[in-house]
Write a protein that holds these residues in place. Structure first.
Motif, PDB file in Angstrom:
ATOM      1  N   LEU A 113       0.827  -1.212   0.000  1.00  0.00           N
ATOM      2  CA  LEU A 113       0.000   0.000   0.000  1.00  0.00           C
ATOM      3  C   LEU A 113       0.858   1.259   0.000  1.00  0.00           C
ATOM      4  N   LEU A 114       1.914   1.270   0.804  1.00  0.00           N
ATOM      5  CA  LEU A 114       2.797   2.438   0.850  1.00  0.00           C
ATOM      6  C   LEU A 114       3.536   2.628  -0.470  1.00  0.00           C
ATOM      7  N   LYS A 115       3.856   1.526  -1.134  1.00  0.00           N
ATOM      8  CA  LYS A 115       4.590   1.601  -2.395  1.00  0.00           C
ATOM      9  C   LYS A 115       3.728   2.201  -3.502  1.00  0.00           C
ATOM     10  N   TYR A 116       2.437   1.863  -3.503  1.00  0.00           N
ATOM     11  CA  TYR A 116       1.565   2.282  -4.604  1.00  0.00           C
ATOM     12  C   TYR A 116       0.703   3.497  -4.274  1.00  0.00           C
ATOM     13  N   ARG A 117       0.890   4.104  -3.103  1.00  0.00           N
ATOM     14  CA  ARG A 117      -0.003   5.190  -2.718  1.00  0.00           C
ATOM     15  C   ARG A 117       0.131   6.411  -3.630  1.00  0.00           C
ATOM     16  N   ASN A 118       1.326   6.680  -4.160  1.00  0.00           N
ATOM     17  CA  ASN A 118       1.536   7.841  -5.027  1.00  0.00           C
ATOM     18  C   ASN A 118       1.857   7.429  -6.466  1.00  0.00           C
ATOM     19  N   ALA A 119       1.538   6.193  -6.808  1.00  0.00           N
ATOM     20  CA  ALA A 119       1.866   5.685  -8.145  1.00  0.00           C
ATOM     21  C   ALA A 119       0.890   6.223  -9.179  1.00  0.00           C
ATOM     22  N   GLY A 120       1.334   6.226 -10.425  1.00  0.00           N
ATOM     23  CA  GLY A 120       0.472   6.639 -11.522  1.00  0.00           C
ATOM     24  C   GLY A 120      -0.494   5.547 -11.914  1.00  0.00           C
ATOM     25  N   ALA A 121      -1.347   5.861 -12.897  1.00  0.00           N
ATOM     26  CA  ALA A 121      -2.388   4.914 -13.309  1.00  0.00           C
ATOM     27  C   ALA A 121      -1.790   3.619 -13.848  1.00  0.00           C
ATOM     28  N   LYS A 122      -0.732   3.718 -14.659  1.00  0.00           N
ATOM     29  CA  LYS A 122      -0.124   2.521 -15.235  1.00  0.00           C
ATOM     30  C   LYS A 122       0.476   1.633 -14.155  1.00  0.00           C
ATOM     31  N   LYS A 123       1.167   2.271 -13.192  1.00  0.00           N
ATOM     32  CA  LYS A 123       1.772   1.519 -12.097  1.00  0.00           C
ATOM     33  C   LYS A 123       0.708   0.855 -11.231  1.00  0.00           C
TER      34      LYS A 123
END
Length: 325
Positions: free
Chosen positions: A140-150
């Motif tokens: 969750l912490l890794k993907y919290r600020n990820a873009g749509a593709k990520k």
């Protein structure tokens, strides 16, 4: 992970779960519960090595320390690659837990639990709860600020992990419950036989039949959910290529319809099985009535239906916009 590779992994997992369930019933002292795997087996192996002599005892201690330090070693690797996060300090807690878990697995006689037979289950459950909690929070912490593709890539991987859990639900949890129920009914109702003058037979046959029927009804939602996951992964792949393609819209509609029918079939089978049990209750020595209130499943189906409508509407708006231009 490609679909072919995921299917191979799921097949291996299913075979391993079936083998474990069989061994659990035949070699219970070595395969007591699946949540104690592989700690229980490591404990037995390290204990045997320790009792083999002085050199064996030294080797057992070395292996014990090295195995327990694996999570801390993972933290050092992440630190070296400059990929650590504050939550990664949980790895040191996991190392401490491994020291404790393996110690009691090596010396099961020292387990002082009030309820007999729960020691290995408690230790394994505690370790896996901390491990899974750490992995989920880190994701969750890794993907919290990820873009749509990520985020799409993360969801695609997460859906693959969901299928791994579902396969365990079928061949680990439900199959294990079936074998345990069959054994419980057989041991608790020995010597019950009927005779029609020519043949002697057990009147437990109806109970056995219903246990198998219940097993099939219980695993069917898992099977349907596995298909849903594959459809969802296919939809994510189509969306990555082009959200407005007809293939994306068709896949979304197919997923929505399949989710709806999955929920209908699940509710209908539970109700039908309850009716069958009521009709044959005089011949059953074990019953399992289920009252299904699938609030979350219903919410998920409605969300998927809404998502499919959104995709269809966006495709229509894009087509109108292209015509206008």
């Amino acid at each position: 992970m490609k679909e072919k590779h995921l299917l191979t992994l799921l097949s291996i997992e299913a075979a391993a779960c079936v083998l474990f369930c069989i061994l659990q019933r035949s070699v219970s002292g070595f395969f007591s519960t699946i949540v104690a795997f592989p700690f229980e087996q490591l404990g037995v192996g390290l204990r045997a090595l320790s009792l083999s002599g002085g050199a064996g005892n030294a080797a057992a201690i070395l292996f014990y320390v090295l195995l327990s330090l694996i999570p801390a070693g993972i933290w050092l690797i992440l630190k070296k690659k400059q990929k650590t996060m504050p939550i990664d300090f949980t790895l040191f807690l996991l190392s401490v837990l491994l020291f404790v878990v393996l110690y009691y697995m090596i010396n099961p006689g020292l387990m002082g639990f009030a309820v007999p037979g729960t020691g290995k289950w408690s230790l394994g459950s505690t370790f896996y709860s901390v491990l899974l909690g750490y992995l989920l929070i880190r994701a969750l912490l890794k993907y919290r600020n990820a873009g749509a593709k990520k985020l799409q890539e993360g969801l695609w991987l997460l859906l693959g992990a969901v299928n791994i859990v579902l396969v365990y639900g079928i061949f680990g949890q439900e199959l294990g419950s079936l074998l345990l129920n069959l054994e419980t009914v057989q041991k608790g109702n020995t010597g019950i036989t009927l005779s029609d003058g020519f043949f002697a037979y057990s009147n437990l046959n109806t109970t056995y039949l219903f246990l198998f029927l219940r097993f099939v009804i219980h695993i069917l939602p898992y099977v349907l959910n596995i298909i849903i996951v594959f459809l969802a992964r296919r939809l994510l792949t189509a969306m990555r290529e082009d959200l407005y393609r007809e293939e994306s819209v068709k896949t979304a509609d197919k997923l929505a319809r399949f989710c709806m029918w999955t929920l209908i079939v699940t509710i209908g089978l539970d109700a039908g099985f309850n009716l069958l049990q009521l009709f044959f209750q005089r011949q059953l020595y074990q019953m399992d009535y289920v009252v299904t209130v699938p609030v979350f499943s219903l919410a998920f189906v409605l969300a998927v239906l809404l998502f499919a409508r959104y995709i269809r509407e966006m495709q229509r708006l894009k087509a109108d916009n292209d015509l206008f231009i």
